[in-house]
Design a protein around this motif. Sequence first.
Motif, PDB file in Angstrom:
ATOM      1  N   GLU A  98      77.042 -27.420 -24.241  1.00 30.67           N
ATOM      2  CA  GLU A  98      76.724 -26.906 -25.574  1.00 30.67           C
ATOM      3  C   GLU A  98      76.540 -25.389 -25.542  1.00 30.67           C
ATOM      4  N   THR A  99      75.888 -24.874 -24.508  1.00 29.89           N
ATOM      5  CA  THR A  99      75.689 -23.434 -24.367  1.00 29.89           C
ATOM      6  C   THR A  99      77.029 -22.720 -24.224  1.00 29.89           C
ATOM      7  N   GLU A 100      77.906 -23.269 -23.399  1.00 22.18           N
ATOM      8  CA  GLU A 100      79.219 -22.667 -23.210  1.00 22.18           C
ATOM      9  C   GLU A 100      80.046 -22.735 -24.482  1.00 22.18           C
ATOM     10  N   ALA A 101      79.930 -23.831 -25.224  1.00 24.30           N
ATOM     11  CA  ALA A 101      80.666 -23.962 -26.484  1.00 24.30           C
ATOM     12  C   ALA A 101      80.172 -22.931 -27.498  1.00 24.30           C
ATOM     13  N   ARG A 102      78.852 -22.726 -27.561  1.00 18.92           N
ATOM     14  CA  ARG A 102      78.306 -21.710 -28.485  1.00 18.92           C
ATOM     15  C   ARG A 102      78.762 -20.325 -28.069  1.00 18.92           C
ATOM     16  N   SER A 103      78.764 -20.044 -26.778  1.00 22.03           N
ATOM     17  CA  SER A 103      79.200 -18.733 -26.267  1.00 22.03           C
ATOM     18  C   SER A 103      80.670 -18.502 -26.578  1.00 22.03           C
ATOM     19  N   ALA A 104      81.492 -19.522 -26.406  1.00 24.52           N
ATOM     20  CA  ALA A 104      82.920 -19.412 -26.701  1.00 24.52           C
ATOM     21  C   ALA A 104      83.131 -19.195 -28.195  1.00 24.52           C
ATOM     22  N   GLY A 105      82.345 -19.876 -29.030  1.00 27.23           N
ATOM     23  CA  GLY A 105      82.443 -19.689 -30.480  1.00 27.23           C
ATOM     24  C   GLY A 105      82.034 -18.300 -30.897  1.00 27.23           C
ATOM     25  N   ALA A 106      80.983 -17.774 -30.278  1.00 31.78           N
ATOM     26  CA  ALA A 106      80.530 -16.422 -30.602  1.00 31.78           C
ATOM     27  C   ALA A 106      81.571 -15.398 -30.152  1.00 31.78           C
ATOM     28  N   ALA A 107      82.225 -15.598 -29.028  1.00 31.00           N
ATOM     29  CA  ALA A 107      83.250 -14.673 -28.532  1.00 31.00           C
ATOM     30  C   ALA A 107      84.464 -14.685 -29.456  1.00 31.00           C
ATOM     31  N   ASP A 108      84.817 -15.861 -29.978  1.00 28.16           N
ATOM     32  CA  ASP A 108      85.963 -15.953 -30.907  1.00 28.16           C
ATOM     33  C   ASP A 108      85.669 -15.203 -32.198  1.00 28.16           C
TER      34      ASP A 108
END
Length: 120
Positions: A106-116
Motif C-alpha cells: 500500500e505504501t509503494e502504491a501510494r508513492s507510485a501514485g504520488a510520483a505519477d
Amino acid sequence: MSIDDKFDALFKALGHRARRRILDLIKDGPKTTGALCEALTDLDRCTVMQHLSVLEKAGLVVVERRGRERWNHLDALPIHDVQKRWIGPYAAHAVRMLADLEALAETEARSAGAADKSKV
C-alpha cells in the motif's frame, strides 16, 4: 517421559493414515474396538489393536473396559498442546508477515501514485 518424548510419540501416532482414520471415527464419541474393526474393513483386528496401542501410548486414546468390551475415547488435549506450541504461534507469525507485506504494498502504491501526479 520428557515433553519432547511426548511430542515424538504424538507425531508418530499422527503420522499413519490408519491411526488418523481411527481418531476421525472416535472424535464424535467413543467406539468399541469391535465397532472400529467393522468400520476399518481393510484392516484385520490385530492391526487395529496395534494402531490403538500406538494411539494410547501417545495419549490420544483413553481405554475404558466395560465387561468384555473395550471402549476407545478420544483425548484431544495432546493435539491442543501441538496447536498451542506450534500452530498458533506460526499462524500468528504468518499473519503478521502478510500484514507487513500488505502495508508495504500500500505504501509503494501510494508513492507510485504520488510520483505519477507530480509528472503531470
